[in-house]
Scaffold this motif. Structure first.
Motif, PDB file in Angstrom:
ATOM      1  N   GLY A 138       0.811  -1.213   0.000  1.00  0.00           N
ATOM      2  CA  GLY A 138       0.000   0.000   0.000  1.00  0.00           C
ATOM      3  C   GLY A 138       0.843   1.261   0.000  1.00  0.00           C
ATOM      4  O   GLY A 138       0.527   2.237  -0.691  1.00  0.00           O
ATOM      5  N   LEU A 139       1.931   1.253   0.760  1.00  0.00           N
ATOM      6  CA  LEU A 139       2.833   2.402   0.775  1.00  0.00           C
ATOM      7  C   LEU A 139       3.479   2.619  -0.592  1.00  0.00           C
ATOM      8  O   LEU A 139       3.736   3.761  -1.000  1.00  0.00           O
ATOM      9  CB  LEU A 139       3.913   2.214   1.835  1.00  0.00           C
ATOM     10  N   GLN A 140       3.742   1.526  -1.298  1.00  0.00           N
ATOM     11  CA  GLN A 140       4.355   1.652  -2.619  1.00  0.00           C
ATOM     12  C   GLN A 140       3.424   2.363  -3.599  1.00  0.00           C
ATOM     13  O   GLN A 140       3.883   3.099  -4.476  1.00  0.00           O
ATOM     14  CB  GLN A 140       4.726   0.265  -3.154  1.00  0.00           C
ATOM     15  N   LEU A 167      12.595   8.227   1.930  1.00  0.00           N
ATOM     16  CA  LEU A 167      12.572   6.856   2.451  1.00  0.00           C
ATOM     17  C   LEU A 167      11.201   6.216   2.273  1.00  0.00           C
ATOM     18  O   LEU A 167      11.100   5.054   1.850  1.00  0.00           O
ATOM     19  CB  LEU A 167      12.965   6.839   3.926  1.00  0.00           C
ATOM     20  N   LEU A 168      10.145   6.950   2.588  1.00  0.00           N
ATOM     21  CA  LEU A 168       8.807   6.388   2.464  1.00  0.00           C
ATOM     22  C   LEU A 168       8.444   6.119   1.013  1.00  0.00           C
ATOM     23  O   LEU A 168       7.576   5.283   0.727  1.00  0.00           O
ATOM     24  CB  LEU A 168       7.788   7.340   3.094  1.00  0.00           C
ATOM     25  N   GLY A 169       9.116   6.786   0.094  1.00  0.00           N
ATOM     26  CA  GLY A 169       8.869   6.504  -1.317  1.00  0.00           C
ATOM     27  C   GLY A 169       9.694   5.348  -1.850  1.00  0.00           C
ATOM     28  O   GLY A 169       9.212   4.591  -2.707  1.00  0.00           O
ATOM     29  N   ALA A 170      10.929   5.174  -1.359  1.00  0.00           N
ATOM     30  CA  ALA A 170      11.838   4.199  -1.947  1.00  0.00           C
ATOM     31  C   ALA A 170      11.821   2.840  -1.254  1.00  0.00           C
ATOM     32  O   ALA A 170      11.962   1.803  -1.913  1.00  0.00           O
ATOM     33  CB  ALA A 170      13.261   4.755  -1.933  1.00  0.00           C
ATOM     34  N   VAL A 171      11.691   2.818   0.063  1.00  0.00           N
ATOM     35  CA  VAL A 171      11.807   1.556   0.810  1.00  0.00           C
ATOM     36  C   VAL A 171      10.799   0.497   0.343  1.00  0.00           C
ATOM     37  O   VAL A 171      11.174  -0.668   0.118  1.00  0.00           O
ATOM     38  CB  VAL A 171      11.675   1.813   2.326  1.00  0.00           C
ATOM     39  N   PRO A 172       9.512   0.823   0.164  1.00  0.00           N
ATOM     40  CA  PRO A 172       8.576  -0.230  -0.271  1.00  0.00           C
ATOM     41  C   PRO A 172       8.938  -0.840  -1.611  1.00  0.00           C
ATOM     42  O   PRO A 172       8.805  -2.058  -1.801  1.00  0.00           O
ATOM     43  CB  PRO A 172       7.232   0.510  -0.331  1.00  0.00           C
ATOM     44  N   SER A 173       9.409  -0.050  -2.561  1.00  0.00           N
ATOM     45  CA  SER A 173       9.757  -0.583  -3.883  1.00  0.00           C
ATOM     46  C   SER A 173      10.947  -1.533  -3.806  1.00  0.00           C
ATOM     47  O   SER A 173      10.946  -2.600  -4.429  1.00  0.00           O
ATOM     48  CB  SER A 173      10.069   0.570  -4.843  1.00  0.00           C
ATOM     49  N   ILE A 174      11.969  -1.150  -3.056  1.00  0.00           N
ATOM     50  CA  ILE A 174      13.153  -2.011  -2.939  1.00  0.00           C
ATOM     51  C   ILE A 174      12.792  -3.307  -2.216  1.00  0.00           C
ATOM     52  O   ILE A 174      13.195  -4.404  -2.633  1.00  0.00           O
ATOM     53  CB  ILE A 174      14.275  -1.265  -2.206  1.00  0.00           C
ATOM     54  N   ALA A 175      12.042  -3.202  -1.121  1.00  0.00           N
ATOM     55  CA  ALA A 175      11.669  -4.396  -0.360  1.00  0.00           C
ATOM     56  C   ALA A 175      10.812  -5.339  -1.196  1.00  0.00           C
ATOM     57  O   ALA A 175      11.049  -6.558  -1.219  1.00  0.00           O
ATOM     58  CB  ALA A 175      10.933  -3.988   0.913  1.00  0.00           C
ATOM     59  N   ASN A 176       9.835  -4.820  -1.901  1.00  0.00           N
ATOM     60  CA  ASN A 176       8.976  -5.679  -2.717  1.00  0.00           C
ATOM     61  C   ASN A 176       9.741  -6.289  -3.881  1.00  0.00           C
ATOM     62  O   ASN A 176       9.457  -7.413  -4.298  1.00  0.00           O
ATOM     63  CB  ASN A 176       7.782  -4.880  -3.235  1.00  0.00           C
ATOM     64  N   GLY A 177      10.710  -5.552  -4.444  1.00  0.00           N
ATOM     65  CA  GLY A 177      11.538  -6.126  -5.500  1.00  0.00           C
ATOM     66  C   GLY A 177      12.359  -7.301  -5.005  1.00  0.00           C
ATOM     67  O   GLY A 177      12.485  -8.320  -5.688  1.00  0.00           O
ATOM     68  N   LEU A 178      12.914  -7.184  -3.789  1.00  0.00           N
ATOM     69  CA  LEU A 178      13.676  -8.289  -3.218  1.00  0.00           C
ATOM     70  C   LEU A 178      12.771  -9.484  -2.917  1.00  0.00           C
ATOM     71  O   LEU A 178      13.155 -10.643  -3.154  1.00  0.00           O
ATOM     72  CB  LEU A 178      14.381  -7.822  -1.956  1.00  0.00           C
TER      73      LEU A 178
END
Length: 299
Positions: A138-140, A167-178
């Motif tokens: 949802g944050l992504q 951080l709130l914009g980038a962290v969800p994308s990186i985590a979901n990609g991993l």
């Protein structure tokens, strides 16, 4: 040995005989498609975007000459170029780039440190994924600009507010990609690591992360894009002399002055930074990862 005798010998021994042409044809199917190399490939790679740019500028010039919109809404291409050249001649362009790019890099690096262990936990601990997986997704999808007012109220007009938005914009994308990359790992690889005595940290470092690298790299690319866009949104809204003068503030000044050539030159700078990071950092990384996996024809 003559081919006829060799074929007869293989038939007598019960071995199948493969024609050399057929074998070469199968090898050709496995080989990656050939790509132009040398000057031809370089010219082809450069010519297409140059032609597209020329066509775009020509359409822009034609629309300006037709005077469909007033000058303050659609300036001539030469006016935007003059404004851009002025930034370069005065040296202001380097100040703008330094303020914005170094913030984006720092914010992205912090996001990487936070998102990597978070993605590992979500991928390997089902309870963590069930608890926070929907929240991260949802944050992504939440526009980064929505965080700017909250960050300003939390931290004031400081760098902490801007980094919070990044951080709130980038962290969800990186985590979901991993997570997506780890989900695509064949189950036998972690089992082999367990058999060889790899613990959790060793398995994550030597098995999970390397095997999930293509998906992880896709998440990194998207995370950088979100970092850059989040930063621009934060700089556009949170303007203060204490924050320095970056590309977002330059855009906002152009809006306040109703100077469309200033706005367009700022957009051009933001675009060039995005393309430059993609070509200088992520494209070589992606090519190296795909080449290591025998997928050189993919790029």
């Amino acid at each position: 040995m003559p081919p006829e005798v060799e074929e007869a010998t293989d038939a007598a021994a019960g071995k199948p005989h493969y024609d050399d042409d057929a074998v070469q044809g199968l090898d050709a199917l496995d080989a990656p498609p050939s790509t132009p190399r040398g000057r031809t490939g370089l010219l082809r790679a450069l010519l297409a975007p140059v032609v597209a740019l020329v066509v775009l500028v020509a359409i822009w010039q034609a629309l300006w000459a037709a005077a469909f919109w007033p000058e303050y809404q659609l300036p001539a291409p030469i006016a935007v170029w003059d404004q851009f050249a002025k930034l370069v001649d005065t040296g202001q362009v380097w100040e703008l780039l330094w303020v914005s790019v170094h913030r984006a890099v720092i914010g992205f690096a912090i996001s990487l440190v936070v998102a990597t262990p978070l993605g590992l936990l979500m991928a390997k601990v089902s309870l963590v994924r069930a608890a926070i997986g929907p929240i991260v997704s949802g944050l992504q999808s939440l526009p980064s600009v929505a965080w700017v007012p909250a960050a300003v109220l939390w931290f004031g007009l400081t760098d902490a507010a801007i980094y919070t938005v990044v951080l709130l914009g980038a962290v969800p994308s990186i985590a979901n990609g991993l997570v997506a990359g780890i989900d695509q790992i064949p189950p036998i690889l972690p089992r082999v690591g367990q058999v060889l005595g790899a613990g959790r940290l060793a398995s994550a470092r030597y098995i999970l992360l390397p095997a999930a690298l293509p998906g992880y790299l896709a998440g990194l690319k998207q995370g950088w894009a979100f970092s850059w866009r989040s930063l621009m949104a934060a700089e556009l809204i949170a303007t203060s002399p204490q924050l320095g003068f970056g590309l977002g503030q330059y855009l906002d000044n152009g809006r306040a002055l109703s100077d469309m050539s200033m706005v367009m030159s700022g957009i051009l700078l933001i675009f060039l930074v995005g393309v430059g990071i993609e070509l200088a950092v992520f494209r070589p990384l992606e090519r190296a990862v795909l080449r290591a996996r025998g997928l050189t024809g993919a790029l």
